[in-house]
Motif scaffolding. Structure first.
Motif, mmCIF file in Angstrom:
data_model
loop_
_atom_site.group_PDB
_atom_site.id
_atom_site.type_symbol
_atom_site.label_atom_id
_atom_site.label_comp_id
_atom_site.label_asym_id
_atom_site.label_seq_id
_atom_site.Cartn_x
_atom_site.Cartn_y
_atom_site.Cartn_z
ATOM 1 N N LEU A 58 5.591 -6.180 9.613
ATOM 2 C CA LEU A 58 6.864 -7.116 9.498
ATOM 3 C C LEU A 58 6.542 -7.919 8.220
ATOM 4 C CD1 LEU A 58 7.397 -8.562 13.187
ATOM 5 C CD2 LEU A 58 8.747 -6.560 11.998
ATOM 6 N N SER A 59 5.791 -8.411 7.698
ATOM 7 C CA SER A 59 5.505 -9.205 6.586
ATOM 8 C C SER A 59 5.887 -8.196 5.197
ATOM 9 C CB SER A 59 4.045 -9.538 6.409
ATOM 10 O OG SER A 59 3.131 -8.493 6.038
ATOM 11 N N ALA A 60 5.448 -7.170 5.460
ATOM 12 C CA ALA A 60 6.075 -5.996 4.070
ATOM 13 C C ALA A 60 7.556 -5.805 4.148
ATOM 14 C CB ALA A 60 5.244 -4.481 4.342
ATOM 15 N N LEU A 61 8.114 -5.808 5.233
ATOM 16 C CA LEU A 61 9.570 -5.841 5.306
ATOM 17 C C LEU A 61 9.941 -7.306 4.788
ATOM 18 C CD1 LEU A 61 10.293 -4.070 8.921
ATOM 19 C CD2 LEU A 61 10.157 -3.307 6.798
ATOM 20 N N VAL A 62 9.497 -8.295 4.945
ATOM 21 C CA VAL A 62 9.797 -9.383 4.317
ATOM 22 C C VAL A 62 9.642 -9.412 3.039
ATOM 23 C CG1 VAL A 62 9.422 -11.997 4.059
ATOM 24 C CG2 VAL A 62 9.396 -10.822 6.363
ATOM 25 N N SER A 63 8.641 -8.680 2.379
ATOM 26 C CA SER A 63 8.348 -8.725 0.959
ATOM 27 C C SER A 63 9.344 -7.738 0.355
ATOM 28 C CB SER A 63 6.880 -8.076 0.796
ATOM 29 O OG SER A 63 6.736 -7.827 -0.625
ATOM 30 N N PHE A 64 9.842 -6.793 1.053
ATOM 31 C CA PHE A 64 10.807 -5.689 0.629
ATOM 32 C C PHE A 64 12.194 -6.443 0.222
ATOM 33 C CE2 PHE A 64 14.290 -3.155 1.674
ATOM 34 C CZ PHE A 64 14.267 -2.075 0.550
ATOM 35 N N THR A 65 12.307 -7.416 1.286
ATOM 36 C CA THR A 65 13.602 -7.867 1.149
ATOM 37 C C THR A 65 13.722 -9.193 -0.007
ATOM 38 O OG1 THR A 65 14.117 -7.856 3.666
ATOM 39 C CG2 THR A 65 15.284 -9.487 2.400
ATOM 40 N N LEU A 66 12.626 -9.903 -0.045
ATOM 41 C CA LEU A 66 12.536 -10.986 -1.049
ATOM 42 C C LEU A 66 12.153 -10.865 -2.460
ATOM 43 C CD1 LEU A 66 11.421 -13.871 1.566
ATOM 44 C CD2 LEU A 66 13.876 -13.321 0.865
ATOM 45 N N PHE A 227 11.242 12.944 -5.620
ATOM 46 C CA PHE A 227 10.129 12.257 -5.894
ATOM 47 C C PHE A 227 9.811 10.963 -4.902
ATOM 48 C CE2 PHE A 227 8.501 9.352 -9.721
ATOM 49 C CZ PHE A 227 7.062 9.612 -9.287
ATOM 50 N N ALA A 228 10.954 10.430 -4.469
ATOM 51 C CA ALA A 228 10.880 9.392 -3.711
ATOM 52 C C ALA A 228 10.388 9.853 -2.228
ATOM 53 C CB ALA A 228 12.198 8.413 -3.527
ATOM 54 N N LEU A 229 10.732 10.798 -1.936
ATOM 55 C CA LEU A 229 10.273 11.339 -0.606
ATOM 56 C C LEU A 229 8.621 11.476 -0.621
ATOM 57 C CD1 LEU A 229 10.534 12.408 2.242
ATOM 58 C CD2 LEU A 229 11.153 14.575 1.324
ATOM 59 N N ALA A 230 8.037 12.220 -1.902
ATOM 60 C CA ALA A 230 6.812 12.390 -1.913
ATOM 61 C C ALA A 230 6.025 11.056 -2.081
ATOM 62 C CB ALA A 230 6.590 13.160 -3.234
ATOM 63 N N ILE A 231 6.644 10.287 -2.819
ATOM 64 C CA ILE A 231 5.824 8.932 -2.901
ATOM 65 C C ILE A 231 5.814 8.030 -1.551
ATOM 66 C CG2 ILE A 231 6.089 6.526 -4.027
ATOM 67 C CD1 ILE A 231 5.064 8.403 -5.949
ATOM 68 N N PHE A 232 7.056 8.211 -0.964
ATOM 69 C CA PHE A 232 6.797 7.566 0.299
ATOM 70 C C PHE A 232 5.723 8.115 1.277
ATOM 71 C CE2 PHE A 232 8.041 7.325 4.957
ATOM 72 C CZ PHE A 232 8.188 5.877 5.265
ATOM 73 N N ALA A 233 5.801 9.459 1.530
ATOM 74 C CA ALA A 233 4.894 10.086 2.291
ATOM 75 C C ALA A 233 3.436 10.030 2.112
ATOM 76 C CB ALA A 233 5.236 11.755 2.334
ATOM 77 N N ILE A 234 3.163 9.978 0.587
ATOM 78 C CA ILE A 234 1.786 9.821 0.345
ATOM 79 C C ILE A 234 1.374 8.382 0.291
ATOM 80 C CG2 ILE A 234 0.425 9.576 -1.875
ATOM 81 C CD1 ILE A 234 2.080 11.804 -3.173
ATOM 82 N N PHE A 235 2.195 7.387 0.020
ATOM 83 C CA PHE A 235 1.606 5.949 0.230
ATOM 84 C C PHE A 235 1.656 5.738 1.673
ATOM 85 C CE2 PHE A 235 2.285 5.605 -4.149
ATOM 86 C CZ PHE A 235 1.574 4.659 -4.735
ATOM 87 N N MET A 236 2.458 6.334 2.556
ATOM 88 C CA MET A 236 2.364 5.915 3.940
ATOM 89 C C MET A 236 1.071 6.220 4.421
ATOM 90 S SD MET A 236 4.810 7.263 7.200
ATOM 91 C CE MET A 236 4.117 8.898 6.749
ATOM 92 N N LEU A 358 8.072 -0.017 1.911
ATOM 93 C CA LEU A 358 8.307 0.559 3.422
ATOM 94 C C LEU A 358 7.117 1.219 3.820
ATOM 95 C CD1 LEU A 358 11.992 1.268 2.696
ATOM 96 C CD2 LEU A 358 11.152 -0.337 4.386
ATOM 97 N N ALA A 359 6.657 2.143 2.980
ATOM 98 C CA ALA A 359 5.636 3.115 3.075
ATOM 99 C C ALA A 359 4.425 2.692 3.647
ATOM 100 C CB ALA A 359 5.296 4.183 1.989
ATOM 101 N N SER A 360 4.015 1.205 2.795
ATOM 102 C CA SER A 360 2.971 0.674 3.287
ATOM 103 C C SER A 360 3.073 -0.094 4.443
ATOM 104 C CB SER A 360 2.669 -0.462 1.943
ATOM 105 O OG SER A 360 2.370 0.249 0.803
ATOM 106 N N ALA A 361 4.294 -0.383 4.981
ATOM 107 C CA ALA A 361 4.578 -1.111 5.973
ATOM 108 C C ALA A 361 4.476 -0.112 7.269
ATOM 109 C CB ALA A 361 6.112 -1.837 5.975
ATOM 110 N N SER A 362 4.787 1.183 7.198
ATOM 111 C CA SER A 362 4.781 2.044 8.267
ATOM 112 C C SER A 362 3.465 2.627 8.465
ATOM 113 C CB SER A 362 5.722 3.099 7.725
ATOM 114 O OG SER A 362 6.989 2.814 7.565
ATOM 115 N N GLY A 363 2.694 2.779 7.384
ATOM 116 C CA GLY A 363 1.414 3.640 7.534
ATOM 117 C C GLY A 363 0.588 2.992 8.568
ATOM 118 N N PRO A 364 0.042 1.589 8.365
ATOM 119 C CA PRO A 364 -0.671 0.790 9.237
ATOM 120 C C PRO A 364 -0.078 0.955 10.901
ATOM 121 C CG PRO A 364 -0.508 -0.295 7.291
ATOM 122 C CD PRO A 364 0.640 0.808 7.203
#
Length: 407
Positions: A58-66, A227-236, A358-364
């Motif tokens: 949830l903190s990552a989502l806050v960071s994404f917004t602010l 590119f965005a899809l690959a970045i999301f998957a890798i960082f997740m 978003l990926a870093s928030a979803s992965g953990p």
């Protein structure tokens, strides 16, 4: 002449760079030490690991917004004020994690407040001052600042485990908050100054630049979306590996301190990964660099389930994961520049930064769910093999962009 200019920049600018480096390391303390706290909190509070990492997500989502808002105001306000206030408040909120009770709601609220404070010390704050001291060697100076987050990975997991073993998990939160944020605050107070304190003229010149073209068609293009899809998957995947690496090693039979040291080794190699990837991008086409990084990631993931209990192979896996995690930050920036050009780099990379958040928030959270559901982390690593190889193929289809050697 250029060599003399570079020496002069480093001779006068290293204190500022040191403060920015320490500041870059500070806001990531919560993310990279939570793995050491999972076991003690699970035993003491009766929580699942999904509940423990819920606040992090949830903190990552806050960071994404602010983050975009803070980035906007960093252009018109004094970032030194942001840095000082942010370090004080974020350090206090990190120490406040020690107040956690059996209430999951309180835990989530603490993480949200921590995230709100941490956006005041986002990377844009520390990177904004680099051009005031570094021109001829600006890129390597920025790379050094970016290595600050790898310092957090290299040192704080073992430090957190030592504090937990010697005192308690509650006292560990307090001591880490005081030590890590306090050190960064002292360096900031003495050496970190806003670029407008000395370069007010540069601000007006920047503001006078011609308006950039709209990038909406670019963001809808197949090249960007792939590119965005690959970045999301890798960082997740990589965020799941990093946050859960210590618990995964403990599940393989390592002691908590040994696991923390191995995680620290991954932090050291992450620094090397950033710098090596940057050097490679100056000498090779990006397709070769990205494929090499992702094949190494796939190999590390494939080795962990069958051989992760052996110290030698666990060390190899942790070092390889660190190299690829560090390299991917450089890869993301360099490939963006190659595919979309300098003029649109800021817009595109800013959007990709949100994708990474978003990926870093979803992965953990996904890693915690898989462990709670199946009782093992091995499935995460087998999924990592598929993600790395599929992403390598996807990035290969993006086209050549501008060859690095032609720059």
């Amino acid at each position: 002449m250029e060599a003399a200019s570079i020496r002069r920049e480093w001779a006068t600018g290293w204190p500022l760079l040191l403060a920015a480096f320490a500041g870059m390391a500070a806001p990531l303390l919560g993310r990279y030490t939570i793995g050491q706290f999972m076991g003690p909190m699970e035993a003491d509070l009766g929580w699942t690991r999904t509940q423990i990492t819920m606040g992090l997500t949830l903190s990552a989502l806050v960071s994404f917004t602010l983050s975009p808002i803070v980035g906007r105001y960093s252009d018109v306000l004094n970032v030194r004020i942001f840095a000082i206030v942010g370090l004080i408040l974020t350090g206090f909120m990190y120490a406040a994690f020690s107040l956690a009770t059996t209430s999951v709601t309180l835990w989530v609220v603490l993480w949200i407040l921590h995230a709100i404070c941490a956006v005041l010390i986002e990377p844009v704050i520390w990177l904004s001052v680099v051009p005031t001291k570094f021109v001829a060697s600006r890129s390597i100076a920025i790379a050094v600042v970016l290595c600050g987050n790898s310092l957090t990975v290299a040192i704080t997991p073992a430090l957190a485990q030592i504090f937990i073993d010697e005192y308690s998990w509650r006292m560990a939160f307090r001591l880490l908050g005081l030590l890590w944020f306090g050190s960064a605050l002292l360096l900031t107070l003495f050496f970190f100054y806003d670029r407008r304190d000395h370069h007010a003229g540069a601000r007006s010149e920047t503001g006078a630049k011609a308006r950039r073209p709209s990038i909406l068609p670019l963001l809808k293009s197949p090249r960007f979306l792939k590119f965005a899809l690959a970045i999301f998957a890798i960082f997740m995947a990589e965020s799941a590996f990093l946050v859960h690496l210590a618990p995964a090693l403990i599940d393989k039979g390592f002691t908590a301190l040994s696991a923390a040291k191995l995680v620290g080794a991954s932090g050291v190699t992450a620094i090397a990964g950033k710098l090596i990837a940057g050097w490679l991008f100056d000498h090779m086409p990006f397709s070769i660099v990205t494929t090499s990084v992702l094949v190494l990631l796939a190999a590390a993931c494939a080795l962990f389930p069958p051989f992760g209990a052996a110290t030698f192979w666990a060390t190899i896996v942790c070092c390889a994961l660190g190299l690829t995690i560090g390299a991917m930050y450089t890869v993301s920036a360099c490939v963006t520049r190659q595919l979309f050009g300098e003029e649109q780099f800021g817009f595109v990379f800013g959007t990709l930064t949100s994708v990474m958040v978003l990926a870093s928030a979803s992965g953990p959270l996904l890693g915690s769910y898989i462990h709670d559901r199946f009782g093992t982390y091995d499935l995460i690593y087998w999924a990592g093999v598929a993600i790395a190889l599929a992403s390598a193929v996807l990035l290969k289809t993006l086209g050549g962009g501008r060859d690095v050697l032609a720059d």
